[in-house]
Design a protein around this motif. Structure first.
Motif, PDB file in Angstrom:
ATOM      1  N   PRO A  12       0.833  -1.207   0.000  1.00 32.05           N
ATOM      2  CA  PRO A  12       0.000   0.000   0.000  1.00 32.05           C
ATOM      3  C   PRO A  12       0.864   1.253   0.000  1.00 32.05           C
ATOM      4  N   GLU A  13       0.245   2.364  -0.326  1.00 35.59           N
ATOM      5  CA  GLU A  13       0.940   3.654  -0.354  1.00 35.59           C
ATOM      6  C   GLU A  13       0.066   4.699   0.329  1.00 35.59           C
ATOM      7  N   PHE A  14       0.675   5.543   1.151  1.00 36.58           N
ATOM      8  CA  PHE A  14      -0.080   6.608   1.821  1.00 36.58           C
ATOM      9  C   PHE A  14      -0.096   7.849   0.945  1.00 36.58           C
ATOM     10  N   ARG A  15      -1.288   8.410   0.722  1.00 36.31           N
ATOM     11  CA  ARG A  15      -1.432   9.618  -0.086  1.00 36.31           C
ATOM     12  C   ARG A  15      -1.757  10.796   0.831  1.00 36.31           C
ATOM     13  N   ARG A  16      -0.808  11.695   0.987  1.00 34.94           N
ATOM     14  CA  ARG A  16      -0.996  12.819   1.910  1.00 34.94           C
ATOM     15  C   ARG A  16      -2.109  13.763   1.462  1.00 34.94           C
ATOM     16  N   GLU A  17      -2.329  13.849   0.161  1.00 36.60           N
ATOM     17  CA  GLU A  17      -3.343  14.785  -0.311  1.00 36.60           C
ATOM     18  C   GLU A  17      -4.753  14.381   0.117  1.00 36.60           C
ATOM     19  N   ILE A  18      -4.953  13.092   0.409  1.00 36.35           N
ATOM     20  CA  ILE A  18      -6.259  12.637   0.891  1.00 36.35           C
ATOM     21  C   ILE A  18      -6.177  12.064   2.305  1.00 36.35           C
ATOM     22  N   GLU A  19      -4.953  11.993   2.861  1.00 36.57           N
ATOM     23  CA  GLU A  19      -4.731  11.477   4.221  1.00 36.57           C
ATOM     24  C   GLU A  19      -5.245  10.052   4.390  1.00 36.57           C
ATOM     25  N   GLU A  20      -5.058   9.235   3.351  1.00 41.38           N
ATOM     26  CA  GLU A  20      -5.528   7.856   3.378  1.00 41.38           C
ATOM     27  C   GLU A  20      -4.512   6.931   2.689  1.00 41.38           C
ATOM     28  N   PRO A  21      -4.439   5.662   3.125  1.00 37.66           N
ATOM     29  CA  PRO A  21      -3.626   4.678   2.410  1.00 37.66           C
ATOM     30  C   PRO A  21      -4.384   4.125   1.205  1.00 37.66           C
ATOM     31  N   ILE A  22      -3.641   3.760   0.171  1.00 37.34           N
ATOM     32  CA  ILE A  22      -4.206   3.164  -1.040  1.00 37.34           C
ATOM     33  C   ILE A  22      -3.608   1.766  -1.186  1.00 37.34           C
ATOM     34  N   ALA A  23      -4.477   0.750  -1.165  1.00 41.48           N
ATOM     35  CA  ALA A  23      -3.994  -0.632  -1.237  1.00 41.48           C
ATOM     36  C   ALA A  23      -3.448  -0.956  -2.624  1.00 41.48           C
ATOM     37  N   GLY A  24      -2.454  -1.855  -2.665  1.00 39.09           N
ATOM     38  CA  GLY A  24      -1.961  -2.394  -3.927  1.00 39.09           C
ATOM     39  C   GLY A  24      -1.333  -1.387  -4.857  1.00 39.09           C
ATOM     40  N   ALA A  25      -0.790  -0.292  -4.320  1.00 37.27           N
ATOM     41  CA  ALA A  25      -0.289   0.787  -5.171  1.00 37.27           C
ATOM     42  C   ALA A  25       1.186   0.638  -5.554  1.00 37.27           C
ATOM     43  N   VAL A  26       1.947  -0.193  -4.831  1.00 34.73           N
ATOM     44  CA  VAL A  26       3.397  -0.286  -5.056  1.00 34.73           C
ATOM     45  C   VAL A  26       3.781  -1.736  -5.363  1.00 34.73           C
ATOM     46  N   PRO A  27       4.072  -2.054  -6.627  1.00 40.16           N
ATOM     47  CA  PRO A  27       4.495  -3.423  -6.951  1.00 40.16           C
ATOM     48  C   PRO A  27       5.966  -3.640  -6.587  1.00 40.16           C
TER      49      PRO A  27
ATOM     50  N   ASP B 131      12.388  -9.808  -9.012  1.00 44.24           N
ATOM     51  CA  ASP B 131      13.736  -9.616  -9.542  1.00 44.24           C
ATOM     52  C   ASP B 131      14.384  -8.308  -9.075  1.00 44.24           C
ATOM     53  N   VAL B 132      13.729  -7.544  -8.191  1.00 48.54           N
ATOM     54  CA  VAL B 132      14.335  -6.329  -7.640  1.00 48.54           C
ATOM     55  C   VAL B 132      15.192  -6.730  -6.437  1.00 48.54           C
TER      56      VAL B 132
END
Length: 212
Positions: free
Chosen positions: A101-116, A120-121
């Motif tokens: 997940p990723e936290f979006r400060r502009e909406i003050e909420e986490p977004i699930a599944g946003a960062v793959p 291989d990284v």
């Protein structure tokens, strides 16, 4: 300790060179510069690194209100710490693509599944406040990190950056200072002693020279 960005990048390159999956934790109080450092390293390393922020595990506003913790948002018990530990364990194995997940400060909420995080990284950089807290469930994080760096800038500079951040997202100057010197400072005071568990403590970061 004072280190240049190139010296820190060399250390990150050494983690990549180990082979397999390694996790670097970057820790510090709010507005310490940890996110800037994490993304600067990841950008310099290209497809060999990605960033997963602890802030993606903020509880949603509706849940914070239900728990009566909305006014303490940012405190350790306002995160899904068990979920964060579980995600790091999946990342550590490196067998599959993990979606963080990723936290979006502009909406003050986490977004699930946003960062793959593809398998291989080789280097995953995770950054946040409580990675070195020695209390459950946070205590499990340290054992999942191959290295932990603690960012400890001048306190006056850190607080001024924090006030600027709060104003950027709509708070008045008075509100921004109240938040920075109130709940944010209580969290910073909790984080400070955890520097003793870090591999490296960085007291001076030339943030203006970092590329993000």
């Amino acid at each position: 300790m004072t280190m240049s960005f190139d010296e820190l990048l060399d250390r990150a390159e050494a983690l990549v060179a180990r082979g397999g999956r390694t996790i670097l934790g970057i820790v510090g109080a709010p507005a310490s510069g940890k996110t800037t450092l994490a993304w600067s390293l990841a950008n310099a390393l290209g497809n060999r690194a990605t960033v997963v922020g602890m802030d993606g595990f903020h509880l949603a506003q509706v849940e914070l209100r239900r728990l009566g913790r909305a006014e303490r948002k940012g405190a350790p018990d306002t995160f899904d710490a068990h979920g964060y530990v579980h995600l790091l364990r999946r990342i550590k194995t490196g067998r599959e693509t993990v979606y963080a997940p990723e936290f979006r400060r502009e909406i003050e909420e986490p977004i699930a599944g946003a960062v793959p995080v593809p398998p291989d990284v080789p280097l995953v950089i995770t950054e946040g406040n409580y990675l070195l807290v020695d209390e459950e469930p946070w205590a499990a994080v340290r054992g999942l990190l191959d290295q932990a760096w603690f960012v400890a800038p001048d306190e006056h500079d850190r607080i001024e950056r924090l006030v600027t951040r709060h104003r950027r997202y709509g708070r008045s100057l008075v509100e921004a200072r109240q938040r920075a010197l109130g709940s944010d400072q209580r969290n910073a005071d909790l984080i400070a002693p955890t520097a003793a568990r870090a591999d490296l403590v960085l007291e001076h970061l030339p943030l203006a020279n970092f590329a993000i």
